[in-house]
Design an enzyme around this catalytic site. Structure first.
Site, mmCIF file in Angstrom:
data_model
loop_
_atom_site.group_PDB
_atom_site.id
_atom_site.type_symbol
_atom_site.label_atom_id
_atom_site.label_comp_id
_atom_site.label_asym_id
_atom_site.label_seq_id
_atom_site.Cartn_x
_atom_site.Cartn_y
_atom_site.Cartn_z
ATOM 1 N N LEU A 204 33.888 35.677 9.884
ATOM 2 C CA LEU A 204 35.088 34.971 10.655
ATOM 3 C C LEU A 204 36.016 36.205 11.021
ATOM 4 C CD1 LEU A 204 35.919 32.041 11.159
ATOM 5 C CD2 LEU A 204 36.899 31.947 8.900
ATOM 6 N N ASP A 205 36.435 36.040 12.333
ATOM 7 C CA ASP A 205 37.232 37.037 12.878
ATOM 8 C C ASP A 205 38.678 36.997 12.100
ATOM 9 O OD1 ASP A 205 35.364 37.666 14.948
ATOM 10 O OD2 ASP A 205 36.238 36.207 16.190
ATOM 11 N N ARG A 206 39.041 38.354 12.360
ATOM 12 C CA ARG A 206 40.450 38.690 11.568
ATOM 13 C C ARG A 206 41.480 37.380 11.953
ATOM 14 N NH1 ARG A 206 44.710 41.777 13.285
ATOM 15 N NH2 ARG A 206 43.183 42.769 14.668
#
Length: 182
Positions: free
Chosen positions: A44-46
């Protein structure tokens, strides 16, 4: 016994346990989950928040993360503007991205969901309306939802992964987690 942890990953946190060689200034999962031997099942992207699954079982990790298993992932996306029927239909059919056409998605416009406050909050602009959509995909390309909404003219402002398969982030505040028996 297989361990499965449901974590509500806060905005700005890396989906890994160490910052790596570059010693990134961003927080990592190790600041939230102090359970040895578990690893993220997918990423899950930053700048995305919400459900991140962690497990100690390689087969379960593969079943969750590998696109060939087509596990549905549902996102709540706050997008810029007000998508019309054509934009929603395009997302439902699949949109052309630089790395190919996406698989069809389930998409619908929703009311503003009751979510936790994001820190920092998204930038609010009086002159540009925003809309919330619920979008379910079965792929897992890099930044796929953001690229899909941008491709139909509605960039994503906030992205929350709400569920993966039957598992949901409901009831978990940012940074909180719970373990399930599987």
């Amino acid at each position: 016994m297989t361990r499965l942890i449901l974590l509500n990953k806060p905005f700005g946190v890396l989906s890994q346990f160490s910052a790596g060689k570059d010693e990134s200034p961003h927080p990592t999962l190790s600041e939230y989950v102090k359970v040895p031997g578990v690893y993220p099942a997918g990423r899950l992207d930053r700048d995305s928040e919400g459900l991140l699954l962690l497990t100690d079982d390689g087969r379960l990790q593969s079943r969750i993360a590998e696109p060939r298993h087509k596990m549905p992932k549902t996102y709540l996306a706050q997008v810029e503007g007000e998508p019309d029927e054509a934009a929603i239909a395009a997302l439902c059919r699949g949109v052309q991205l630089k790395d190919g056409k996406t698989a069809p998605a389930r998409v619908r416009v929703i009311e503003v969901p009751e979510l936790w406050d994001r820190d920092p909050p998204i930038r609010y602009r009086k002159s540009v309306p925003d809309t919330w959509i619920e979008l379910t995909i079965t792929e897992g390309r890099n930044r796929q939802v953001r690229r899909m909404t941008a491709a139909v003219g509605h960039p994503t402002l906030r992205l929350v992964r709400w569920s993966v398969g039957d598992w949901s982030v409901e009831g978990l505040a940012p940074g909180e987690w719970r373990e399930l028996q599987v």
